[in-house]
Design an enzyme around this catalytic site. Structure first.
Site, PDB file in Angstrom:
ATOM      1  N   LYS A  41     -22.389   6.491  67.293  1.00 22.63           N
ATOM      2  CA  LYS A  41     -23.771   6.316  67.230  1.00 22.63           C
ATOM      3  C   LYS A  41     -24.431   7.055  68.557  1.00 22.63           C
ATOM      4  O   LYS A  41     -25.654   7.485  68.367  1.00 22.63           O
ATOM      5  CB  LYS A  41     -24.370   4.941  67.213  1.00 22.63           C
ATOM      6  CG  LYS A  41     -24.071   4.231  66.100  1.00 22.63           C
ATOM      7  CD  LYS A  41     -24.825   4.340  64.958  1.00 22.63           C
ATOM      8  CE  LYS A  41     -24.820   3.441  64.070  1.00 22.63           C
ATOM      9  NZ  LYS A  41     -25.880   3.570  62.838  1.00 22.63           N
ATOM     10  N   GLN A  54     -17.322   5.332  63.714  1.00 23.57           N
ATOM     11  CA  GLN A  54     -17.799   4.183  63.596  1.00 23.57           C
ATOM     12  C   GLN A  54     -17.006   2.959  62.963  1.00 23.57           C
ATOM     13  O   GLN A  54     -16.832   1.883  63.464  1.00 23.57           O
ATOM     14  CB  GLN A  54     -19.122   4.270  63.029  1.00 23.57           C
ATOM     15  CG  GLN A  54     -19.827   2.764  62.984  1.00 23.57           C
ATOM     16  CD  GLN A  54     -21.309   2.605  62.148  1.00 23.57           C
ATOM     17  OE1 GLN A  54     -21.509   3.801  61.664  1.00 23.57           O
ATOM     18  NE2 GLN A  54     -21.848   1.809  62.028  1.00 23.57           N
ATOM     19  N   HIS A 103     -30.124  -2.663  52.771  1.00 19.85           N
ATOM     20  CA  HIS A 103     -29.192  -1.692  53.489  1.00 19.85           C
ATOM     21  C   HIS A 103     -28.017  -2.447  53.936  1.00 19.85           C
ATOM     22  O   HIS A 103     -27.023  -1.982  53.719  1.00 19.85           O
ATOM     23  CB  HIS A 103     -29.829  -1.043  54.583  1.00 19.85           C
ATOM     24  CG  HIS A 103     -28.858  -0.391  55.719  1.00 19.85           C
ATOM     25  ND1 HIS A 103     -28.009   0.730  55.292  1.00 19.85           N
ATOM     26  CD2 HIS A 103     -28.264  -0.744  56.949  1.00 19.85           C
ATOM     27  CE1 HIS A 103     -27.313   1.212  56.263  1.00 19.85           C
ATOM     28  NE2 HIS A 103     -27.270   0.378  57.018  1.00 19.85           N
ATOM     29  N   GLU A 120     -35.009   5.677  59.896  1.00 11.05           N
ATOM     30  CA  GLU A 120     -35.757   4.671  60.571  1.00 11.05           C
ATOM     31  C   GLU A 120     -37.142   4.659  61.043  1.00 11.05           C
ATOM     32  O   GLU A 120     -37.418   5.890  61.142  1.00 11.05           O
ATOM     33  CB  GLU A 120     -34.619   4.007  61.653  1.00 11.05           C
ATOM     34  CG  GLU A 120     -33.283   3.945  61.391  1.00 11.05           C
ATOM     35  CD  GLU A 120     -32.264   3.197  62.410  1.00 11.05           C
ATOM     36  OE1 GLU A 120     -33.060   2.853  63.260  1.00 11.05           O
ATOM     37  OE2 GLU A 120     -31.085   3.323  62.340  1.00 11.05           O
ATOM     38  N   ASP A 128     -31.509   7.972  63.190  1.00  9.91           N
ATOM     39  CA  ASP A 128     -30.122   7.581  63.973  1.00  9.91           C
ATOM     40  C   ASP A 128     -29.028   8.121  63.412  1.00  9.91           C
ATOM     41  O   ASP A 128     -28.194   7.313  62.714  1.00  9.91           O
ATOM     42  CB  ASP A 128     -29.815   6.045  64.100  1.00  9.91           C
ATOM     43  CG  ASP A 128     -29.286   5.436  65.144  1.00  9.91           C
ATOM     44  OD1 ASP A 128     -29.018   6.127  66.278  1.00  9.91           O
ATOM     45  OD2 ASP A 128     -28.599   4.451  65.062  1.00  9.91           O
ATOM     46  N   THR A 175     -29.965  10.647  68.725  1.00  6.44           N
ATOM     47  CA  THR A 175     -30.692   9.873  68.024  1.00  6.44           C
ATOM     48  C   THR A 175     -31.909  10.529  68.019  1.00  6.44           C
ATOM     49  O   THR A 175     -32.625  10.980  69.175  1.00  6.44           O
ATOM     50  CB  THR A 175     -30.917   8.393  68.793  1.00  6.44           C
ATOM     51  OG1 THR A 175     -29.689   7.746  68.538  1.00  6.44           O
ATOM     52  CG2 THR A 175     -31.923   7.666  67.916  1.00  6.44           C
ATOM     53  N   ASP A 219     -31.482  -0.762  68.671  1.00  4.92           N
ATOM     54  CA  ASP A 219     -31.154  -0.346  67.322  1.00  4.92           C
ATOM     55  C   ASP A 219     -31.121  -1.524  66.480  1.00  4.92           C
ATOM     56  O   ASP A 219     -30.246  -2.335  66.732  1.00  4.92           O
ATOM     57  CB  ASP A 219     -30.626   0.677  66.725  1.00  4.92           C
ATOM     58  CG  ASP A 219     -30.731   1.160  65.454  1.00  4.92           C
ATOM     59  OD1 ASP A 219     -32.030   1.202  65.063  1.00  4.92           O
ATOM     60  OD2 ASP A 219     -29.769   2.019  65.054  1.00  4.92           O
ATOM     61  N   GLU A 243     -29.357   8.101  59.411  1.00  3.17           N
ATOM     62  CA  GLU A 243     -30.278   6.886  59.123  1.00  3.17           C
ATOM     63  C   GLU A 243     -31.730   6.881  59.417  1.00  3.17           C
ATOM     64  O   GLU A 243     -32.074   7.109  60.698  1.00  3.17           O
ATOM     65  CB  GLU A 243     -29.635   5.527  60.098  1.00  3.17           C
ATOM     66  CG  GLU A 243     -28.415   5.074  59.788  1.00  3.17           C
ATOM     67  CD  GLU A 243     -27.775   4.069  60.481  1.00  3.17           C
ATOM     68  OE1 GLU A 243     -26.606   3.293  59.965  1.00  3.17           O
ATOM     69  OE2 GLU A 243     -28.528   3.816  61.566  1.00  3.17           O
ATOM     70  N   ARG A 270     -19.663   7.997  60.591  1.00  7.54           N
ATOM     71  CA  ARG A 270     -19.324   6.983  59.745  1.00  7.54           C
ATOM     72  C   ARG A 270     -17.613   6.682  59.849  1.00  7.54           C
ATOM     73  O   ARG A 270     -17.290   5.360  60.197  1.00  7.54           O
ATOM     74  CB  ARG A 270     -19.434   6.828  58.212  1.00  7.54           C
ATOM     75  CG  ARG A 270     -21.025   6.895  58.134  1.00  7.54           C
ATOM     76  CD  ARG A 270     -21.720   5.748  58.342  1.00  7.54           C
ATOM     77  NE  ARG A 270     -23.230   5.829  58.186  1.00  7.54           N
ATOM     78  CZ  ARG A 270     -24.139   4.992  58.507  1.00  7.54           C
ATOM     79  NH1 ARG A 270     -23.598   3.832  59.425  1.00  7.54           N
ATOM     80  NH2 ARG A 270     -25.309   5.119  58.017  1.00  7.54           N
ATOM     81  N   GLU A 277     -25.042   5.271  51.768  1.00  6.15           N
ATOM     82  CA  GLU A 277     -25.583   4.515  50.504  1.00  6.15           C
ATOM     83  C   GLU A 277     -25.789   5.440  49.109  1.00  6.15           C
ATOM     84  O   GLU A 277     -25.442   5.082  48.141  1.00  6.15           O
ATOM     85  CB  GLU A 277     -26.819   3.722  50.768  1.00  6.15           C
ATOM     86  CG  GLU A 277     -26.402   2.652  51.762  1.00  6.15           C
ATOM     87  CD  GLU A 277     -28.005   2.301  52.142  1.00  6.15           C
ATOM     88  OE1 GLU A 277     -28.476   1.119  51.637  1.00  6.15           O
ATOM     89  OE2 GLU A 277     -28.437   2.687  53.284  1.00  6.15           O
TER      90      GLU A 277
END
Length: 401
Positions: A241, A228, A123, A189, A221, A245, A116, A187, A225, A346
Site C-alpha cells: 500500500k 499485500q 467491500h 475512496e 489508494d 496514494t 486509511d 481503491e 494485491r 472485486e
C-alpha cells in the site's frame, strides 16, 4: 448569481468553491479557489486586501489556513462568494481569475499523518468471500469498530502524478519470489482533510467532527494485491500500500456538502457510546471509476457502514493527536452490485472474471500504461451539482536495479 463567465450552473460554481494550490507563469505554488473553469488567485486577493486571513492564504499549501478553524473558514468563504457575485467587486477581482487550462495543480496541503479505514460492508464482504471462501464474510470485530491502518504520508501525491509499478515479495507455489507486482489494483475512496489540531491525549467526540475537519478529497489508494496478500498477516498492509496514494487537487469544504447529507445504513449490533453518530450522518457522494477512458464502476458513498464522524472519533479515542493537514480515508467504496465496486479485485472477482474495457481489451488487474480516473459529484442547493474534481494516475513500468 455569479458574474464569472461560465460559472453559473457549473459543478464548480459559487455553491462549491473548492480550494487548491497551483503554479502559473513560473512562480512558486500558491493557493486558489476554483470557480467554473477559472482559478481565483487567493495570494493576490489577500495581498490586495480583498479577503483577509492573517496571511494564511499567501502560503504554498493550505495548512496554515486549515489551522484557523471553522469561524475563519466560514468568514473567508462568505467573503469569496461576495467577491464573485457582487458586481461592484468585478473590476478588482477579474484580473485575479486565471484560466484553469493555464495552471499546473499541485498538492493542496502538506500531509501530516495518513490513516486509511475499511468502512464499506459490501467491500469487506466481497473481500471476505474472495479470500476466505466458506468462512464468515466479516471478521467478528468488523461491526463493532471502524477498522483502519496507518499509511505513509510521504507517498501521498496529487492527481496526475504517474505511479511506478511497485516491486516486492510475492507468494508462489515454490515459495516467495521478488519482482514487480502482477496484481496491481485501485481503491476508490473519499478522504477527509483535518483542519484544527488537537493535543496529545485529547479525543474528538462525534459532535465535534465539523470543528476539526475542513473538507473532502477523492483518494485512490493504489494496492499491490499479491504483495499485500503475502505480507499482511499478522500486522496488516505495508509495502502493498505504501508506494503511492493519489488525491484530487481540489479540497471541497464541508460547507459545500450541506445538501449531500443523508442517513447512513443502520448499524447492528448497536455501537459503543463513543461511536454513536445520531442521526447517523452519511454523505450522498456518487463516484465514477474510469479505466482507460471507459466507465467500469459507479460506487455510491451513501452505502458506507461507518461514517466519517465515527472514523474520526475512533481514530482519536486513544488520545492520538491530530495535526493540520492530516488525512484519513474511508476505505474502498463499494455498493451491493458488481458495477458499484471500488476495486478491480472485486470487479474481476479475484482475477477470475476479466473486465472488458471500452476498446474491447480485457483486464483483471492493471497493466503498464493503463490510466484510471475517479470522479465524484454530490447534490447541491436548489438542484445544483457539486463537483469533487478527479483523481487520476497512469501506471509506469517497474524500475529495476
Amino acid at each position: 448569481m455569479t458574474w464569472v463567465d461560465g460559472a453559473a450552473g457549473s459543478p464548480y460554481g459559487v455553491q462549491n468553491l473548492p480550494y487548491g494550490a497551483f503554479r502559473h507563469d513560473g512562480r512558486e505554488p500558491r493557493l486558489g479557489v476554483r470557480v467554473g473553469d477559472f482559478v481565483l488567485d487567493l495570494d493576490g486577493a489577500e495581498a490586495a486586501e480583498l479577503v483577509l486571513a492573517g496571511g494564511a492564504l499567501r502560503r504554498p499549501v493550505l495548512n496554515d489556513f486549515l489551522a484557523l478553524g471553522r469561524p475563519q473558514w466560514t468568514a473567508v468563504r462568505r467573503r469569496i462568494i461576495e467577491l464573485l457575485t457582487l458586481p461592484e467587486h468585478r473590476a478588482a477581482v477579474e484580473p485575479l481569475l486565471i484560466p484553469l487550462a493555464e495552471v499546473e495543480l499541485t498538492l493542496p496541503f502538506a500531509v501530516g499523518d495518513y490513516v486509511d479505514f475499511y468502512s464499506s460492508e459490501h467491500h469487506a464482504s466481497n473481500v471476505g468471500q474472495i479470500f476466505r471462501p466458506g468462512q464468515p464474510m466479516l471478521l467478528p470485530n468488523w461491526r463493532h469498530l471502524p477498522i483502519g491502518y496507518h499509511g505513509r504520508a510521504g507517498t501521498v501525491v496529487v492527481s496526475g502524478t504517474p505511479v511506478v509499478r511497485p516491486c516486492g515479495q510475492r507468494p508462489t507455489s515454490d515459495g516467495p519470489v521478488y519482482g514487480p507486482s502482477a496484481r496491481l489494483d485501485i481503491e476508490a475512496e473519499v478522504g477527509f482533510v483535518v483542519g484544527v489540531p488537537t493535543e496529545l491525549g485529547d479525543r474528538v467526540p462525534i459532535e465535534k467532527f465539523a470543528d476539526h475537519v475542513f473538507g473532502v478529497v477523492l483518494v485512490n489508494d493504489w494496492s499491490a494485491r499479491d504483495i499485500q496478500a503475502w505480507e499482511y498477516q499478522p500486522l496488516g498492509p505495508f509495502l502493498g500500500k505504501s508506494f503511492a496514494t493519489s488525491v484530487s487537487a481540489w479540497v471541497v469544504p464541508l460547507d459545500a456538502l450541506a445538501h449531500a447529507r443523508v442517513s447512513a445504513p443502520p448499524q447492528d449490533p448497536p455501537v459503543l457510546d463513543y461511536l454513536r453518530d445520531e442521526p447517523h450522518h452519511g454523505l450522498d457522494l456518487r463516484l465514477e471509476v474510469e479505466w482507460n477512458g471507459g466507465v467500469v464502476s459507479r460506487p455510491p458513498f451513501s452505502t458506507m457502514y461507518w461514517t466519517p464522524a465515527q472514523q474520526l472519533a475512533h481514530l482519536t479515542v486513544n488520545g492520538a493527536s491530530l495535526r493540520s493537514g492530516d488525512l484519513f480515508a474511508s476505505g474502498t467504496v463499494s455498493g451491493p452490485e458488481r458495477d458499484q465496486t471500488g476495486s478491480f479485485l472485486e470487479l474481476s472477482w479475484g482475477g477470475r472474471e476479466p473486465v472488458t474495457l471500452a476498446d474491447g481489451s480485457a483486464r483483471t488487474f492493471l497493466e503498464d500504461g493503463d490510466t484510471v480516473t475517479i470522479r465524484a459529484t454530490a447534490p447541491g442547493p436548489d438542484g445544483t451539482t457539486i463537483g469533487l474534481g478527479e483523481v487520476t494516475g497512469t501506471i509506469l513500468p517497474a524500475r529495476h536495479g
